[in-house]
Design a protein around this motif. Structure first.
Motif, mmCIF file in Angstrom:
data_model
loop_
_atom_site.group_PDB
_atom_site.id
_atom_site.type_symbol
_atom_site.label_atom_id
_atom_site.label_comp_id
_atom_site.label_asym_id
_atom_site.label_seq_id
_atom_site.Cartn_x
_atom_site.Cartn_y
_atom_site.Cartn_z
ATOM 1 N N PHE A 45 -5.203 -10.699 6.735
ATOM 2 C CA PHE A 45 -5.266 -9.234 6.796
ATOM 3 C C PHE A 45 -5.024 -8.842 8.247
ATOM 4 C CE2 PHE A 45 -8.133 -10.604 3.389
ATOM 5 C CZ PHE A 45 -7.581 -9.910 2.314
ATOM 6 N N GLN A 75 -14.036 1.834 8.623
ATOM 7 C CA GLN A 75 -14.430 0.954 9.741
ATOM 8 C C GLN A 75 -14.166 1.694 11.041
ATOM 9 O OE1 GLN A 75 -12.879 -3.017 9.972
ATOM 10 N NE2 GLN A 75 -12.794 -3.301 7.755
ATOM 11 N N MET A 83 0.831 -1.210 0.000
ATOM 12 C CA MET A 83 0.000 0.000 0.000
ATOM 13 C C MET A 83 0.859 1.251 0.000
ATOM 14 S SD MET A 83 -3.252 -0.890 2.221
ATOM 15 C CE MET A 83 -4.056 -2.475 2.220
ATOM 16 N N HIS A 88 -7.439 2.053 0.749
ATOM 17 C CA HIS A 88 -8.594 1.153 0.824
ATOM 18 C C HIS A 88 -9.712 1.885 1.566
ATOM 19 C CE1 HIS A 88 -6.505 -0.785 4.638
ATOM 20 N NE2 HIS A 88 -6.454 0.511 4.649
ATOM 21 N N SER A 139 -11.145 0.655 4.124
ATOM 22 C CA SER A 139 -11.158 0.146 5.507
ATOM 23 C C SER A 139 -11.053 1.231 6.588
ATOM 24 C CB SER A 139 -10.045 -0.898 5.682
ATOM 25 O OG SER A 139 -10.193 -1.917 4.731
ATOM 26 N N GLN A 150 -13.839 0.540 -4.236
ATOM 27 C CA GLN A 150 -14.125 -0.563 -3.313
ATOM 28 C C GLN A 150 -15.444 -0.303 -2.600
ATOM 29 O OE1 GLN A 150 -10.811 -0.739 -0.518
ATOM 30 N NE2 GLN A 150 -9.739 -2.245 -1.788
ATOM 31 N N PHE A 191 -6.256 -6.669 10.084
ATOM 32 C CA PHE A 191 -7.413 -6.190 10.850
ATOM 33 C C PHE A 191 -8.530 -7.218 10.957
ATOM 34 C CE2 PHE A 191 -8.934 -5.268 6.613
ATOM 35 C CZ PHE A 191 -7.787 -4.830 5.952
ATOM 36 N N THR A 192 -8.293 -8.440 10.468
ATOM 37 C CA THR A 192 -9.295 -9.520 10.644
ATOM 38 C C THR A 192 -8.602 -10.778 11.155
ATOM 39 O OG1 THR A 192 -9.036 -9.922 8.270
ATOM 40 C CG2 THR A 192 -11.059 -8.803 8.969
ATOM 41 N N GLU A 230 -16.494 -1.253 1.247
ATOM 42 C CA GLU A 230 -16.157 -1.862 2.519
ATOM 43 C C GLU A 230 -17.460 -2.285 3.186
ATOM 44 O OE1 GLU A 230 -12.972 -1.806 3.148
ATOM 45 O OE2 GLU A 230 -12.947 -2.671 5.151
ATOM 46 N N GLY A 252 -11.498 -10.109 -0.255
ATOM 47 C CA GLY A 252 -11.014 -10.470 1.075
ATOM 48 C C GLY A 252 -12.022 -10.085 2.146
ATOM 49 N N ALA A 253 -11.975 -10.810 3.260
ATOM 50 C CA ALA A 253 -12.918 -10.559 4.346
ATOM 51 C C ALA A 253 -12.415 -11.257 5.606
ATOM 52 C CB ALA A 253 -14.292 -11.087 3.951
ATOM 53 N N GLY A 254 -13.186 -11.145 6.668
ATOM 54 C CA GLY A 254 -12.802 -11.865 7.885
ATOM 55 C C GLY A 254 -13.582 -11.373 9.088
ATOM 56 N N ARG A 313 -3.694 3.593 -5.216
ATOM 57 C CA ARG A 313 -2.438 2.885 -4.924
ATOM 58 C C ARG A 313 -1.427 3.151 -6.009
ATOM 59 N NH1 ARG A 313 -4.280 -2.948 -2.536
ATOM 60 N NH2 ARG A 313 -5.959 -1.987 -1.314
ATOM 61 N N ALA A 327 -15.975 -8.135 8.565
ATOM 62 C CA ALA A 327 -15.714 -7.034 7.626
ATOM 63 C C ALA A 327 -15.339 -7.630 6.278
ATOM 64 C CB ALA A 327 -14.578 -6.162 8.142
ATOM 65 N N PHE A 328 -15.554 -6.854 5.240
ATOM 66 C CA PHE A 328 -15.139 -7.311 3.903
ATOM 67 C C PHE A 328 -14.793 -6.101 3.060
ATOM 68 C CE2 PHE A 328 -19.754 -7.104 4.215
ATOM 69 C CZ PHE A 328 -20.108 -6.279 3.167
ATOM 70 N N GLY A 329 -13.982 -6.340 2.028
ATOM 71 C CA GLY A 329 -13.598 -5.249 1.138
ATOM 72 C C GLY A 329 -13.676 -5.731 -0.302
HETATM 73 N N1 DAH Z 1 -8.725 -3.431 2.736
HETATM 74 C C1 DAH Z 1 -8.354 -4.638 2.024
HETATM 75 C C2 DAH Z 1 -7.604 -4.272 0.751
HETATM 76 O O1 DAH Z 1 -7.850 -3.231 0.235
HETATM 77 C C3 DAH Z 1 -9.569 -5.444 1.667
HETATM 78 C C4 DAH Z 1 -10.208 -6.037 2.845
HETATM 79 C C5 DAH Z 1 -9.897 -7.314 3.242
HETATM 80 C C6 DAH Z 1 -11.145 -5.315 3.568
HETATM 81 C C7 DAH Z 1 -10.485 -7.904 4.352
HETATM 82 C C8 DAH Z 1 -11.758 -5.884 4.679
HETATM 83 C C9 DAH Z 1 -11.427 -7.183 5.059
HETATM 84 O O2 DAH Z 1 -12.668 -5.247 5.417
HETATM 85 O O3 DAH Z 1 -12.019 -7.735 6.133
HETATM 86 O O4 DAH Z 1 -6.840 -5.047 0.291
#
Ligand code: DAH
Length: 375
Positions: free
Chosen positions: A278, A203, A178, A198, A200, A238, A280-281, A240, A319-321, A224, A342-344
Protein backbone atom coordinates in the motif's frame (compact mmCIF):
# COMPACT_ATOMS: atom_id res chain seq x y z
CA UNK A 1 -85.66 14.07 26.79
CA UNK A 2 -87.34 17.33 27.84
CA UNK A 3 -91.08 17.66 28.18
CA UNK A 4 -90.92 20.20 25.41
CA UNK A 5 -89.27 17.78 23.11
CA UNK A 6 -91.65 14.92 23.70
CA UNK A 7 -94.66 17.14 23.89
CA UNK A 8 -95.95 15.26 26.90
CA UNK A 9 -95.86 18.37 29.08
CA UNK A 10 -98.77 19.93 27.21
CA UNK A 11 -102.45 18.91 27.05
CA UNK A 12 -103.51 17.55 23.70
CA UNK A 13 -105.62 20.55 22.84
CA UNK A 14 -102.51 22.70 23.01
CA UNK A 15 -100.92 20.37 20.51
CA UNK A 16 -103.89 20.88 18.20
CA UNK A 17 -105.09 17.32 18.54
CA UNK A 18 -108.83 16.89 18.68
CA UNK A 19 -109.58 13.62 16.86
CA UNK A 20 -108.56 10.07 17.85
CA UNK A 21 -106.88 9.38 14.45
CA UNK A 22 -104.40 12.12 15.12
CA UNK A 23 -103.00 10.26 18.11
CA UNK A 24 -101.22 7.49 16.21
CA UNK A 25 -98.46 9.71 14.81
CA UNK A 26 -97.85 11.19 18.24
CA UNK A 27 -97.46 7.81 19.91
CA UNK A 28 -95.38 6.43 17.04
CA UNK A 29 -92.98 9.31 17.47
CA UNK A 30 -92.69 8.60 21.20
CA UNK A 31 -92.06 4.94 20.58
CA UNK A 32 -89.27 5.80 18.15
CA UNK A 33 -87.59 8.01 20.75
CA UNK A 34 -87.96 5.34 23.38
CA UNK A 35 -86.29 2.77 21.14
CA UNK A 36 -83.38 5.11 20.45
CA UNK A 37 -82.96 5.75 24.20
CA UNK A 38 -83.09 2.05 24.88
CA UNK A 39 -80.17 1.34 22.54
CA UNK A 40 -78.02 3.76 24.53
CA UNK A 41 -78.58 2.09 27.89
CA UNK A 42 -75.51 -0.12 27.89
CA UNK A 43 -74.60 -0.37 31.54
CA UNK A 44 -76.35 -0.31 34.83
CA UNK A 45 -76.13 3.38 35.52
CA UNK A 46 -77.28 4.50 32.08
CA UNK A 47 -80.07 1.91 32.27
CA UNK A 48 -81.34 3.36 35.59
CA UNK A 49 -81.42 6.83 34.17
CA UNK A 50 -83.27 5.55 31.13
CA UNK A 51 -85.81 3.71 33.28
CA UNK A 52 -86.49 6.81 35.39
CA UNK A 53 -86.91 8.97 32.31
CA UNK A 54 -89.71 6.76 31.06
CA UNK A 55 -91.24 5.20 34.17
CA UNK A 56 -90.45 7.80 36.86
CA UNK A 57 -93.52 8.18 39.05
CA UNK A 58 -93.80 11.93 38.93
CA UNK A 59 -92.01 13.16 35.88
CA UNK A 60 -91.45 10.04 33.82
CA UNK A 61 -92.77 10.26 30.26
CA UNK A 62 -95.60 7.80 30.93
CA UNK A 63 -96.67 9.68 34.09
CA UNK A 64 -96.74 12.89 32.11
CA UNK A 65 -98.92 11.34 29.44
CA UNK A 66 -101.34 10.21 32.13
CA UNK A 67 -101.39 13.64 33.77
CA UNK A 68 -101.31 15.89 30.74
CA UNK A 69 -102.94 13.90 27.97
CA UNK A 70 -105.21 11.31 29.52
CA UNK A 71 -106.72 13.06 32.52
CA UNK A 72 -107.74 16.29 30.80
CA UNK A 73 -108.73 14.56 27.54
CA UNK A 74 -112.13 15.25 26.01
CA UNK A 75 -114.58 12.34 26.24
CA UNK A 76 -114.04 11.57 22.48
CA UNK A 77 -110.30 11.22 22.94
CA UNK A 78 -110.10 9.61 26.35
CA UNK A 79 -110.68 6.06 25.22
CA UNK A 80 -108.19 6.26 22.39
CA UNK A 81 -105.53 7.93 24.53
CA UNK A 82 -105.99 5.26 27.21
CA UNK A 83 -105.62 2.48 24.66
CA UNK A 84 -102.51 3.90 23.00
CA UNK A 85 -100.98 4.67 26.38
CA UNK A 86 -101.50 1.06 27.48
CA UNK A 87 -99.82 -0.22 24.35
CA UNK A 88 -96.90 2.12 24.81
CA UNK A 89 -96.61 1.17 28.48
CA UNK A 90 -96.52 -2.53 27.66
CA UNK A 91 -93.75 -1.92 25.12
CA UNK A 92 -91.77 0.33 27.48
CA UNK A 93 -92.01 -2.04 30.43
CA UNK A 94 -91.03 -5.13 28.49
CA UNK A 95 -88.11 -3.42 26.76
CA UNK A 96 -86.79 -1.93 29.97
CA UNK A 97 -86.92 -5.33 31.59
CA UNK A 98 -85.17 -7.14 28.78
CA UNK A 99 -82.48 -4.45 28.63
CA UNK A 100 -81.85 -4.99 32.32
CA UNK A 101 -81.54 -8.73 31.80
CA UNK A 102 -79.12 -8.20 28.91
CA UNK A 103 -76.92 -5.91 30.99
CA UNK A 104 -76.92 -8.37 33.85
CA UNK A 105 -75.88 -11.35 31.75
CA UNK A 106 -73.53 -9.28 29.61
CA UNK A 107 -74.88 -10.36 26.25
CA UNK A 108 -73.71 -9.18 22.84
CA UNK A 109 -74.28 -5.50 22.64
CA UNK A 110 -72.96 -4.71 26.06
CA UNK A 111 -69.96 -7.04 25.70
CA UNK A 112 -68.90 -5.08 22.63
CA UNK A 113 -68.36 -2.04 24.78
CA UNK A 114 -66.61 -3.68 27.66
CA UNK A 115 -62.82 -3.55 27.94
CA UNK A 116 -61.31 -7.02 27.82
CA UNK A 117 -58.02 -6.76 29.63
CA UNK A 118 -56.99 -10.26 28.58
CA UNK A 119 -56.79 -9.25 24.90
CA UNK A 120 -53.25 -8.73 23.55
CA UNK A 121 -52.36 -5.04 23.22
CA UNK A 122 -51.39 -3.23 20.06
CA UNK A 123 -47.98 -4.57 19.11
CA UNK A 124 -45.78 -1.85 17.68
CA UNK A 125 -42.77 -3.38 15.96
CA UNK A 126 -39.49 -2.08 17.31
CA UNK A 127 -36.63 -1.83 14.84
CA UNK A 128 -33.22 -3.28 15.50
CA UNK A 129 -29.72 -2.34 14.49
CA UNK A 130 -28.56 -3.53 11.10
CA UNK A 131 -26.04 -6.37 11.20
CA UNK A 132 -23.36 -4.09 9.76
CA UNK A 133 -23.96 -1.65 12.65
CA UNK A 134 -23.77 -4.51 15.12
CA UNK A 135 -20.44 -5.64 13.72
CA UNK A 136 -19.14 -2.06 13.84
CA UNK A 137 -20.10 -2.00 17.50
CA UNK A 138 -18.40 -5.35 18.21
CA UNK A 139 -15.18 -4.14 16.62
CA UNK A 140 -15.34 -0.74 18.29
CA UNK A 141 -15.77 -2.42 21.69
CA UNK A 142 -12.67 -4.53 21.11
CA UNK A 143 -10.57 -1.50 20.24
CA UNK A 144 -12.06 0.60 23.05
CA UNK A 145 -10.79 -2.04 25.46
CA UNK A 146 -7.20 -1.32 24.40
CA UNK A 147 -7.35 2.45 24.43
CA UNK A 148 -8.54 3.43 20.95
CA UNK A 149 -11.25 6.01 20.40
CA UNK A 150 -13.65 6.54 17.50
CA UNK A 151 -13.54 9.41 15.02
CA UNK A 152 -15.89 10.15 12.18
CA UNK A 153 -15.16 11.76 8.85
CA UNK A 154 -16.74 13.06 5.64
CA UNK A 155 -17.89 10.70 2.91
CA UNK A 156 -17.26 13.41 0.32
CA UNK A 157 -13.54 14.00 0.08
CA UNK A 158 -10.99 15.97 -1.87
CA UNK A 159 -8.42 14.10 -3.96
CA UNK A 160 -5.79 15.52 -1.59
CA UNK A 161 -7.08 13.58 1.42
CA UNK A 162 -8.26 10.55 -0.51
CA UNK A 163 -5.02 10.18 -2.49
CA UNK A 164 -2.16 12.68 -2.41
CA UNK A 165 -1.63 12.98 1.33
CA UNK A 166 -1.71 9.19 1.50
CA UNK A 167 1.28 9.12 -0.80
CA UNK A 168 -0.77 8.31 -3.89
CA UNK A 169 0.23 10.94 -6.47
CA UNK A 170 -1.92 11.74 -9.47
CA UNK A 171 -0.67 9.12 -11.91
CA UNK A 172 0.04 6.36 -9.40
CA UNK A 173 -1.28 3.01 -10.72
CA UNK A 174 -3.17 2.16 -7.50
CA UNK A 175 -5.60 4.92 -8.39
CA UNK A 176 -6.89 2.58 -11.10
CA UNK A 177 -8.44 0.38 -8.42
CA UNK A 178 -10.05 3.39 -6.83
CA UNK A 179 -11.22 5.11 -9.98
CA UNK A 180 -14.42 6.27 -8.51
CA UNK A 181 -17.37 8.65 -8.21
CA UNK A 182 -16.60 12.33 -8.75
CA UNK A 183 -19.19 14.98 -8.06
CA UNK A 184 -20.48 17.25 -10.81
CA UNK A 185 -19.35 20.65 -9.62
CA UNK A 186 -19.88 24.07 -11.13
CA UNK A 187 -17.03 25.35 -13.34
CA UNK A 188 -14.35 27.11 -11.33
CA UNK A 189 -14.87 25.00 -8.18
CA UNK A 190 -11.65 25.21 -6.16
CA UNK A 191 -11.07 21.44 -6.04
CA UNK A 192 -12.70 18.33 -7.45
CA UNK A 193 -14.71 16.27 -4.94
CA UNK A 194 -15.30 12.54 -4.84
CA UNK A 195 -16.98 9.93 -2.68
CA UNK A 196 -14.19 8.54 -0.52
CA UNK A 197 -12.90 5.19 -1.71
CA UNK A 198 -11.59 4.18 1.70
CA UNK A 199 -11.57 5.44 5.29
CA UNK A 200 -7.81 6.11 5.10
CA UNK A 201 -8.23 9.89 4.46
CA UNK A 202 -9.18 10.11 8.12
CA UNK A 203 -5.63 9.13 9.02
CA UNK A 204 -4.54 12.45 7.55
CA UNK A 205 -7.40 14.51 8.97
CA UNK A 206 -6.79 13.06 12.44
CA UNK A 207 -3.04 13.67 12.41
CA UNK A 208 -3.55 17.21 11.10
CA UNK A 209 -5.74 17.94 14.11
CA UNK A 210 -3.87 16.22 16.88
CA UNK A 211 -0.31 15.63 18.00
CA UNK A 212 0.89 12.12 18.86
CA UNK A 213 0.02 9.88 20.61
CA UNK A 214 -2.84 8.94 18.28
CA UNK A 215 -4.99 5.84 18.72
CA UNK A 216 -8.15 6.01 16.67
CA UNK A 217 -10.52 3.88 14.67
CA UNK A 218 -12.76 5.26 11.94
CA UNK A 219 -15.90 3.34 11.04
CA UNK A 220 -17.71 4.44 7.90
CA UNK A 221 -19.08 4.03 4.42
CA UNK A 222 -16.88 4.02 1.34
CA UNK A 223 -17.62 3.97 -2.40
CA UNK A 224 -16.02 2.42 -5.45
CA UNK A 225 -16.98 1.87 -9.04
CA UNK A 226 -17.39 -1.88 -8.52
CA UNK A 227 -20.03 -3.87 -10.33
CA UNK A 228 -22.40 -5.51 -7.84
CA UNK A 229 -21.99 -9.24 -7.36
CA UNK A 230 -21.93 -11.60 -4.38
CA UNK A 231 -18.74 -10.05 -2.99
CA UNK A 232 -18.75 -6.52 -4.46
CA UNK A 233 -20.90 -3.47 -3.96
CA UNK A 234 -20.39 0.15 -4.99
CA UNK A 235 -21.00 1.15 -1.37
CA UNK A 236 -19.51 -0.81 1.50
CA UNK A 237 -18.08 -0.33 4.99
CA UNK A 238 -14.62 -0.12 6.49
CA UNK A 239 -12.98 0.54 9.82
CA UNK A 240 -9.69 2.33 9.59
CA UNK A 241 -7.24 2.07 12.45
CA UNK A 242 -4.28 4.28 13.24
CA UNK A 243 -1.83 4.26 16.11
CA UNK A 244 1.13 6.67 16.16
CA UNK A 245 3.46 7.36 19.06
CA UNK A 246 7.15 7.78 19.79
CA UNK A 247 7.95 4.11 20.29
CA UNK A 248 5.52 1.92 18.36
CA UNK A 249 7.15 -1.18 16.91
CA UNK A 250 6.19 -3.83 14.41
CA UNK A 251 5.61 -6.14 17.42
CA UNK A 252 3.04 -3.73 18.89
CA UNK A 253 1.38 -3.79 15.50
CA UNK A 254 1.10 -7.55 15.05
CA UNK A 255 0.23 -8.02 18.74
CA UNK A 256 -2.66 -5.56 18.45
CA UNK A 257 -4.00 -7.21 15.32
CA UNK A 258 -3.70 -10.66 16.84
CA UNK A 259 -5.58 -9.49 19.94
CA UNK A 260 -8.34 -8.08 17.78
CA UNK A 261 -8.69 -11.17 15.58
CA UNK A 262 -8.87 -13.52 18.57
CA UNK A 263 -11.44 -11.33 20.30
CA UNK A 264 -13.53 -11.25 17.16
CA UNK A 265 -13.32 -14.87 15.97
CA UNK A 266 -12.52 -16.66 19.23
CA UNK A 267 -9.32 -17.56 21.10
CA UNK A 268 -8.49 -20.67 19.10
CA UNK A 269 -7.80 -18.94 15.77
CA UNK A 270 -4.30 -18.16 14.58
CA UNK A 271 -3.16 -15.17 12.58
CA UNK A 272 -0.45 -14.75 10.00
CA UNK A 273 0.67 -11.94 7.76
CA UNK A 274 2.07 -11.85 4.25
CA UNK A 275 3.97 -9.07 2.50
CA UNK A 276 1.76 -6.73 0.51
CA UNK A 277 1.79 -3.23 -0.88
CA UNK A 278 0.00 0.00 0.00
CA UNK A 279 1.46 3.41 -0.85
CA UNK A 280 0.85 4.74 2.68
CA UNK A 281 2.44 1.87 4.65
CA UNK A 282 5.95 0.49 4.65
CA UNK A 283 6.24 -2.39 5.16
CA UNK A 284 2.72 -3.39 4.14
CA UNK A 285 1.09 -6.67 5.02
CA UNK A 286 -2.06 -8.64 4.45
CA UNK A 287 -3.45 -10.37 7.54
CA UNK A 288 -4.97 -13.85 7.36
CA UNK A 289 -6.87 -15.82 9.99
CA UNK A 290 -6.82 -19.60 10.29
CA UNK A 291 -10.20 -20.73 8.97
CA UNK A 292 -12.59 -20.61 11.97
CA UNK A 293 -14.98 -23.03 10.22
CA UNK A 294 -12.63 -26.00 9.78
CA UNK A 295 -10.28 -25.12 12.66
CA UNK A 296 -7.59 -24.30 10.11
CA UNK A 297 -7.49 -27.77 8.59
CA UNK A 298 -9.01 -27.04 5.18
CA UNK A 299 -11.27 -30.07 5.65
CA UNK A 300 -14.95 -29.80 6.54
CA UNK A 301 -16.46 -31.89 9.36
CA UNK A 302 -18.13 -34.04 6.68
CA UNK A 303 -14.69 -34.96 5.33
CA UNK A 304 -14.87 -32.86 2.14
CA UNK A 305 -13.08 -29.62 1.38
CA UNK A 306 -14.06 -26.74 3.68
CA UNK A 307 -16.34 -24.49 1.65
CA UNK A 308 -15.35 -21.34 3.52
CA UNK A 309 -11.59 -21.40 2.95
CA UNK A 310 -11.83 -23.62 -0.14
CA UNK A 311 -9.35 -25.98 1.47
CA UNK A 312 -6.71 -23.27 1.97
CA UNK A 313 -7.00 -23.43 5.80
CA UNK A 314 -6.49 -19.64 5.89
CA UNK A 315 -8.83 -16.77 5.11
CA UNK A 316 -7.60 -13.40 3.94
CA UNK A 317 -8.78 -10.68 6.31
CA UNK A 318 -7.49 -7.17 5.62
CA UNK A 319 -4.58 -4.92 4.70
CA UNK A 320 -2.34 -3.10 7.16
CA UNK A 321 1.20 -1.92 7.73
CA UNK A 322 3.58 0.48 9.46
CA UNK A 323 2.76 4.06 8.48
CA UNK A 324 5.04 5.14 5.62
CA UNK A 325 7.33 7.98 6.81
CA UNK A 326 6.35 9.92 3.67
CA UNK A 327 2.83 10.27 5.11
CA UNK A 328 4.15 12.02 8.23
CA UNK A 329 5.57 14.66 5.92
CA UNK A 330 2.01 15.68 4.92
CA UNK A 331 0.90 16.27 8.51
CA UNK A 332 4.00 17.85 10.02
CA UNK A 333 4.93 14.87 12.17
CA UNK A 334 8.65 14.21 12.49
CA UNK A 335 9.28 10.76 10.95
CA UNK A 336 12.49 10.49 12.97
CA UNK A 337 10.59 10.81 16.24
CA UNK A 338 7.34 8.94 15.63
CA UNK A 339 6.29 5.59 14.28
CA UNK A 340 2.98 3.80 14.02
CA UNK A 341 0.74 1.35 12.27
CA UNK A 342 -2.50 1.48 10.31
CA UNK A 343 -5.08 -1.00 9.10
CA UNK A 344 -8.21 -0.99 6.99
CA UNK A 345 -10.83 -3.63 7.76
CA UNK A 346 -13.64 -4.41 5.32
CA UNK A 347 -16.65 -4.75 7.61
CA UNK A 348 -19.05 -6.38 5.19
CA UNK A 349 -16.54 -9.10 4.48
CA UNK A 350 -15.93 -9.77 8.17
CA UNK A 351 -19.64 -9.81 8.93
CA UNK A 352 -20.24 -12.24 6.07
CA UNK A 353 -17.51 -14.53 7.33
CA UNK A 354 -18.59 -14.49 10.94
CA UNK A 355 -22.32 -14.87 10.31
CA UNK A 356 -22.18 -17.22 7.31
CA UNK A 357 -23.64 -14.81 4.75
CA UNK A 358 -22.75 -15.56 1.14
CA UNK A 359 -24.05 -12.49 -0.67
CA UNK A 360 -23.01 -8.94 0.24
CA UNK A 361 -26.09 -7.55 -1.52
CA UNK A 362 -28.37 -8.61 1.34
CA UNK A 363 -26.82 -5.87 3.46
CA UNK A 364 -28.22 -3.23 1.16
CA UNK A 365 -31.58 -4.68 0.14
CA UNK A 366 -33.24 -4.12 3.51
CA UNK A 367 -35.34 -7.24 3.23
CA UNK A 368 -36.88 -7.62 6.68
CA UNK A 369 -36.73 -11.41 6.41
CA UNK A 370 -32.95 -11.05 6.46
CA UNK A 371 -32.82 -8.25 9.02
CA UNK A 372 -35.06 -10.16 11.47
CA UNK A 373 -32.47 -12.91 11.68
CA UNK A 374 -30.14 -10.52 13.47
CA UNK A 375 -32.34 -8.80 16.07
N1 DAH B 1 -7.30 1.77 2.40
C1 DAH B 1 -7.03 0.42 1.96
C2 DAH B 1 -8.10 -0.03 0.98
O1 DAH B 1 -9.19 0.44 1.08
C3 DAH B 1 -7.01 -0.52 3.14
C4 DAH B 1 -5.84 -0.30 4.00
C5 DAH B 1 -4.69 -1.03 3.83
C6 DAH B 1 -5.90 0.64 5.01
C7 DAH B 1 -3.58 -0.85 4.63
C8 DAH B 1 -4.80 0.84 5.84
C9 DAH B 1 -3.64 0.09 5.65
O2 DAH B 1 -4.78 1.73 6.84
O3 DAH B 1 -2.58 0.28 6.45
O4 DAH B 1 -7.84 -0.87 0.19
Amino acid sequence: MSAQENKTGLPLVHLGITRPEELSALFADLRGRFNADCACALDESSWKQFRDTWLGRKSGVLAQITDNWLKPATPELKRAVGQQLNELRAHVESQIESRRAAIETGTEETARDRVDLSLPGVIRPVGSRHLVRQVFQEIEDIFFSIGFSVVDGPEIETPYYNFEALNIPEFHPVRDDMDTFYLDLPKGAPTPLLLRTHTSPMQIRTMEKQKPPVRVIVPGKVYRRDNPDATHSFAFHQIEGLAVDTDITFCDFTGTIEYFVKQFFGPSVKTRFRPSYFPFTEPSVEFDVSCPFCAGTGTAASGGTCSKCKGAAWIELFGAGMVDPAVYGFVNYDPKKVSGFAFGIGIDRLAMLKYGIDDIQVFFQNDVRFLRQFP
